[in-house]
Write a protein that holds these residues in place. Sequence first.
Motif, short mmCIF file in Angstrom:
data_model
loop_
_atom_site.label_atom_id
_atom_site.label_comp_id
_atom_site.label_asym_id
_atom_site.label_seq_id
_atom_site.Cartn_x
_atom_site.Cartn_y
_atom_site.Cartn_z
N PHE A 119 15.05 7.20 12.09
CA PHE A 119 15.26 8.30 11.13
C PHE A 119 14.61 8.09 9.76
CE2 PHE A 119 19.08 8.15 13.90
CZ PHE A 119 18.94 9.38 14.52
N GLY A 120 14.12 6.89 9.49
CA GLY A 120 13.72 6.58 8.11
C GLY A 120 12.26 6.70 7.77
N GLY A 121 11.46 7.29 8.64
CA GLY A 121 10.06 7.51 8.31
C GLY A 121 9.19 6.27 8.30
N TYR A 122 9.62 5.23 8.99
CA TYR A 122 8.82 4.01 9.07
C TYR A 122 7.59 4.25 9.95
CZ TYR A 122 12.17 1.04 6.68
OH TYR A 122 12.97 0.47 5.73
N LYS A 134 0.82 -1.21 0.00
CA LYS A 134 0.00 0.00 0.00
C LYS A 134 0.86 1.27 0.00
CE LYS A 134 -3.95 -2.10 2.39
NZ LYS A 134 -3.58 -3.50 2.10
N GLY A 135 2.16 1.09 -0.10
CA GLY A 135 3.07 2.24 -0.13
C GLY A 135 3.41 2.79 1.24
N ILE A 136 3.22 1.97 2.28
CA ILE A 136 3.50 2.39 3.66
C ILE A 136 4.78 1.70 4.13
CG2 ILE A 136 2.62 2.45 6.02
CD1 ILE A 136 -0.23 2.13 4.72
N LYS A 137 5.66 2.42 4.77
CA LYS A 137 6.95 1.86 5.20
C LYS A 137 6.78 1.05 6.50
CE LYS A 137 10.78 4.14 4.42
NZ LYS A 137 11.87 5.15 4.41
N ALA A 138 7.15 -0.22 6.43
CA ALA A 138 7.04 -1.13 7.58
C ALA A 138 8.21 -2.10 7.55
CB ALA A 138 5.72 -1.88 7.54
#
Length: 249
Positions: A104-107, A79-83
Amino acid sequence: MQTPKEILLKYWGYSSFRENQEEIIKMIINNKDTLALLPTGGGKSICYQIPSLIMDGICIVVSPLISLMKDQVEDIKSKGIKAIALTSDLDFKEVDIALTNCIFGGYKFLYISPEKLHNELVQSKISEMNVNLIAVDEAHCISKWGNDFRPSYRNISLIREIYPEIPVLALTATATKDIVSDIQENLNFKEPNLIQSSFYRKNLSYVVIKEQDKNRKLINILNKINGSAIIYVKSRKDCVKISKMLIDN
Protein backbone atom coordinates in the motif's frame (compact mmCIF):
# COMPACT_ATOMS: atom_id res chain seq x y z
CA MET A 1 5.22 7.71 -19.97
CA GLN A 2 8.90 8.70 -19.66
CA THR A 3 11.49 7.05 -21.89
CA PRO A 4 14.44 5.06 -20.47
CA LYS A 5 16.82 7.88 -21.42
CA GLU A 6 14.65 10.48 -19.69
CA ILE A 7 14.64 8.35 -16.50
CA LEU A 8 18.41 7.87 -16.80
CA LEU A 9 19.00 11.60 -17.04
CA LYS A 10 16.49 12.48 -14.31
CA TYR A 11 17.81 10.14 -11.61
CA TRP A 12 21.39 9.32 -12.63
CA GLY A 13 22.39 12.41 -14.58
CA TYR A 14 23.65 10.48 -17.61
CA SER A 15 22.57 11.25 -21.17
CA SER A 16 23.53 7.88 -22.67
CA PHE A 17 23.64 4.21 -21.65
CA ARG A 18 26.59 1.86 -21.38
CA GLU A 19 26.92 -1.12 -23.70
CA ASN A 20 23.74 -3.26 -23.86
CA GLN A 21 21.96 -1.49 -20.97
CA GLU A 22 19.28 0.03 -23.18
CA GLU A 23 18.71 -3.24 -25.05
CA ILE A 24 18.21 -5.11 -21.76
CA ILE A 25 15.79 -2.45 -20.50
CA LYS A 26 13.74 -2.66 -23.70
CA MET A 27 13.56 -6.45 -23.38
CA ILE A 28 12.09 -6.13 -19.88
CA ILE A 29 9.60 -3.42 -20.90
CA ASN A 30 8.49 -5.80 -23.68
CA ASN A 31 7.90 -8.50 -21.04
CA LYS A 32 10.81 -10.73 -22.13
CA ASP A 33 12.64 -12.95 -19.62
CA THR A 34 16.29 -11.94 -19.94
CA LEU A 35 19.68 -13.07 -18.67
CA ALA A 36 22.15 -10.17 -18.64
CA LEU A 37 25.78 -11.22 -18.54
CA LEU A 38 27.67 -8.00 -17.81
CA PRO A 39 31.14 -7.38 -16.37
CA THR A 40 31.58 -6.15 -12.80
CA GLY A 41 30.99 -2.41 -12.81
CA GLY A 42 28.98 -2.69 -16.02
CA GLY A 43 25.88 -1.05 -14.53
CA LYS A 44 23.68 -4.08 -13.90
CA SER A 45 21.39 -2.42 -11.33
CA ILE A 46 20.23 0.26 -13.78
CA CYS A 47 18.97 -2.54 -16.03
CA TYR A 48 16.18 -3.39 -13.57
CA GLN A 49 15.77 -0.03 -11.84
CA ILE A 50 14.86 1.94 -14.96
CA PRO A 51 12.20 -0.43 -16.39
CA SER A 52 10.61 -0.77 -12.95
CA LEU A 53 10.43 3.01 -12.61
CA ILE A 54 8.74 3.22 -16.01
CA MET A 55 6.19 0.48 -15.24
CA ASP A 56 3.42 0.60 -12.64
CA GLY A 57 4.09 -1.49 -9.53
CA ILE A 58 7.00 -2.80 -7.48
CA CYS A 59 10.18 -4.66 -8.46
CA ILE A 60 11.31 -7.57 -6.27
CA VAL A 61 15.10 -7.81 -6.21
CA VAL A 62 16.60 -11.07 -4.96
CA SER A 63 20.11 -10.47 -3.63
CA PRO A 64 22.50 -12.75 -1.68
CA LEU A 65 24.25 -10.14 0.48
CA ILE A 66 22.78 -7.91 3.20
CA SER A 67 25.51 -5.31 2.70
CA LEU A 68 24.76 -5.17 -1.03
CA MET A 69 21.03 -4.77 -0.38
CA LYS A 70 21.60 -1.98 2.13
CA ASP A 71 23.92 -0.12 -0.25
CA GLN A 72 21.41 -0.38 -3.09
CA VAL A 73 18.52 0.79 -0.93
CA GLU A 74 20.47 3.79 0.39
CA ASP A 75 21.51 4.74 -3.15
CA ILE A 76 17.94 4.54 -4.49
CA LYS A 77 16.47 6.40 -1.51
CA SER A 78 19.02 9.20 -2.02
CA LYS A 79 17.36 9.75 -5.42
CA GLY A 80 13.95 10.17 -3.81
CA ILE A 81 12.72 6.68 -4.75
CA LYS A 82 11.00 4.49 -2.15
CA ALA A 83 12.86 1.21 -1.52
CA ILE A 84 13.16 -1.25 1.35
CA ALA A 85 15.23 -4.32 2.21
CA LEU A 86 14.11 -7.37 4.19
CA THR A 87 17.13 -8.41 6.23
CA SER A 88 17.78 -10.59 9.27
CA ASP A 89 17.90 -7.37 11.34
CA LEU A 90 14.09 -7.22 11.22
CA ASP A 91 11.86 -9.17 13.60
CA PHE A 92 8.54 -10.78 12.56
CA LYS A 93 6.44 -7.68 13.25
CA GLU A 94 8.85 -5.40 11.37
CA VAL A 95 8.83 -7.78 8.39
CA ASP A 96 5.02 -7.81 8.41
CA ILE A 97 4.89 -3.98 8.48
CA ALA A 98 7.53 -3.66 5.74
CA LEU A 99 5.69 -6.06 3.43
CA THR A 100 2.35 -4.34 4.07
CA ASN A 101 4.00 -1.03 3.15
CA CYS A 102 5.10 -2.63 -0.13
CA ILE A 103 1.44 -3.42 -0.87
CA PHE A 104 0.00 0.00 0.00
CA GLY A 105 2.92 2.40 0.46
CA GLY A 106 4.02 3.17 -3.07
CA TYR A 107 7.37 1.41 -2.81
CA LYS A 108 9.19 0.74 -6.10
CA PHE A 109 11.80 -1.76 -4.91
CA LEU A 110 11.77 -4.62 -2.40
CA TYR A 111 15.18 -6.18 -1.81
CA ILE A 112 15.03 -9.64 -0.34
CA SER A 113 17.33 -12.62 0.30
CA PRO A 114 16.49 -15.95 -1.38
CA GLU A 115 16.08 -17.56 2.06
CA LYS A 116 13.23 -15.17 2.93
CA LEU A 117 11.23 -16.35 -0.09
CA HIS A 118 10.52 -19.66 1.63
CA ASN A 119 8.66 -17.85 4.40
CA GLU A 120 4.87 -18.27 4.13
CA LEU A 121 4.17 -14.72 5.33
CA VAL A 122 6.51 -13.34 2.67
CA GLN A 123 4.87 -15.43 -0.06
CA SER A 124 1.39 -14.40 1.08
CA LYS A 125 2.26 -10.69 1.13
CA ILE A 126 4.04 -10.85 -2.24
CA SER A 127 0.90 -12.37 -3.76
CA GLU A 128 -0.96 -9.16 -2.78
CA MET A 129 1.60 -6.82 -4.37
CA ASN A 130 1.45 -5.26 -7.81
CA VAL A 131 4.75 -6.77 -8.99
CA ASN A 132 6.13 -5.48 -12.29
CA LEU A 133 9.50 -7.26 -12.40
CA ILE A 134 11.54 -9.95 -10.66
CA ALA A 135 15.27 -9.14 -10.68
CA VAL A 136 17.77 -11.80 -9.63
CA ASP A 137 21.18 -10.39 -8.72
CA GLU A 138 24.24 -12.67 -8.72
CA ALA A 139 22.10 -15.15 -10.64
CA HIS A 140 24.96 -17.66 -11.00
CA CYS A 141 24.23 -18.62 -7.36
CA ILE A 142 21.20 -20.54 -8.65
CA SER A 143 23.34 -22.96 -10.64
CA LYS A 144 24.66 -26.23 -9.30
CA TRP A 145 27.55 -25.85 -11.76
CA GLY A 146 28.82 -22.69 -10.06
CA ASN A 147 31.25 -22.30 -7.14
CA ASP A 148 28.81 -19.99 -5.34
CA PHE A 149 25.79 -22.31 -5.55
CA ARG A 150 23.15 -21.47 -2.91
CA PRO A 151 20.26 -23.96 -2.74
CA SER A 152 17.95 -21.21 -1.41
CA TYR A 153 18.17 -19.53 -4.82
CA ARG A 154 15.86 -22.28 -6.07
CA ASN A 155 13.13 -20.59 -3.99
CA ILE A 156 12.88 -17.86 -6.64
CA SER A 157 10.71 -20.18 -8.71
CA LEU A 158 8.05 -19.73 -5.97
CA ILE A 159 7.54 -16.11 -7.08
CA ARG A 160 7.29 -17.24 -10.68
CA GLU A 161 4.47 -19.53 -9.68
CA ILE A 162 2.64 -16.56 -8.14
CA TYR A 163 3.37 -14.27 -11.10
CA PRO A 164 4.00 -16.45 -14.19
CA GLU A 165 3.46 -13.55 -16.60
CA ILE A 166 5.86 -11.09 -14.91
CA PRO A 167 9.27 -10.80 -16.62
CA VAL A 168 12.42 -12.02 -14.90
CA LEU A 169 15.79 -10.31 -15.27
CA ALA A 170 18.72 -12.45 -14.15
CA LEU A 171 22.01 -10.59 -13.68
CA THR A 172 25.53 -11.92 -13.30
CA ALA A 173 29.13 -11.27 -14.22
CA THR A 174 30.05 -14.96 -13.94
CA ALA A 175 28.50 -17.66 -16.13
CA THR A 176 29.77 -20.45 -18.35
CA LYS A 177 27.55 -21.95 -21.05
CA ASP A 178 26.31 -24.63 -18.60
CA ILE A 179 25.55 -22.04 -15.92
CA VAL A 180 23.63 -19.88 -18.40
CA SER A 181 21.40 -22.84 -19.31
CA ASP A 182 20.97 -23.78 -15.66
CA ILE A 183 19.91 -20.23 -14.70
CA GLN A 184 17.36 -20.03 -17.50
CA GLU A 185 15.95 -23.47 -16.73
CA ASN A 186 15.62 -22.90 -12.98
CA LEU A 187 13.98 -19.51 -13.43
CA ASN A 188 11.51 -21.01 -15.91
CA PHE A 189 12.45 -18.69 -18.75
CA LYS A 190 9.75 -18.61 -21.43
CA GLU A 191 12.50 -17.84 -23.98
CA PRO A 192 16.28 -18.33 -23.55
CA ASN A 193 17.12 -14.64 -24.06
CA LEU A 194 20.75 -13.79 -23.34
CA ILE A 195 22.45 -10.41 -23.67
CA GLN A 196 26.19 -10.44 -23.09
CA SER A 197 28.74 -7.62 -23.04
CA SER A 198 32.44 -7.90 -23.68
CA PHE A 199 34.61 -8.46 -20.61
CA TYR A 200 37.62 -6.83 -22.25
CA ARG A 201 39.07 -3.98 -20.15
CA LYS A 202 41.46 -1.56 -21.85
CA ASN A 203 42.93 -0.44 -18.52
CA LEU A 204 44.01 -3.95 -17.45
CA SER A 205 46.91 -6.10 -18.59
CA TYR A 206 47.81 -9.69 -17.68
CA VAL A 207 51.25 -11.26 -17.37
CA VAL A 208 51.94 -14.90 -16.50
CA ILE A 209 55.34 -15.61 -14.93
CA LYS A 210 56.69 -19.13 -14.37
CA GLU A 211 58.92 -18.93 -11.32
CA GLN A 212 60.52 -21.52 -9.01
CA ASP A 213 61.05 -19.18 -6.05
CA LYS A 214 57.65 -17.46 -5.90
CA ASN A 215 58.33 -15.65 -2.63
CA ARG A 216 61.50 -14.03 -3.95
CA LYS A 217 59.74 -12.98 -7.15
CA LEU A 218 56.79 -11.63 -5.18
CA ILE A 219 59.06 -9.47 -3.01
CA ASN A 220 60.85 -8.15 -6.11
CA ILE A 221 57.54 -7.20 -7.73
CA LEU A 222 56.17 -5.52 -4.60
CA ASN A 223 59.36 -3.49 -4.14
CA LYS A 224 58.83 -1.99 -7.60
CA ILE A 225 55.21 -1.03 -6.99
CA ASN A 226 54.58 2.55 -5.95
CA GLY A 227 51.36 1.88 -4.05
CA SER A 228 49.03 -0.89 -2.94
CA ALA A 229 48.77 -4.42 -4.29
CA ILE A 230 46.37 -7.34 -3.90
CA ILE A 231 47.68 -10.91 -3.66
CA TYR A 232 45.21 -13.73 -4.34
CA VAL A 233 45.84 -17.17 -2.79
CA LYS A 234 44.00 -20.50 -2.70
CA SER A 235 43.33 -20.80 1.03
CA ARG A 236 43.38 -19.04 4.40
CA LYS A 237 46.43 -21.12 5.30
CA ASP A 238 48.32 -19.71 2.29
CA CYS A 239 47.12 -16.22 3.22
CA VAL A 240 48.59 -16.49 6.73
CA LYS A 241 51.82 -18.01 5.37
CA ILE A 242 52.40 -15.28 2.77
CA SER A 243 51.39 -12.54 5.21
CA LYS A 244 54.07 -13.72 7.66
CA MET A 245 56.65 -13.90 4.88
CA LEU A 246 55.87 -10.34 3.80
CA ILE A 247 56.06 -9.03 7.38
CA ASP A 248 59.41 -10.80 7.88
CA ASN A 249 60.73 -9.10 4.74
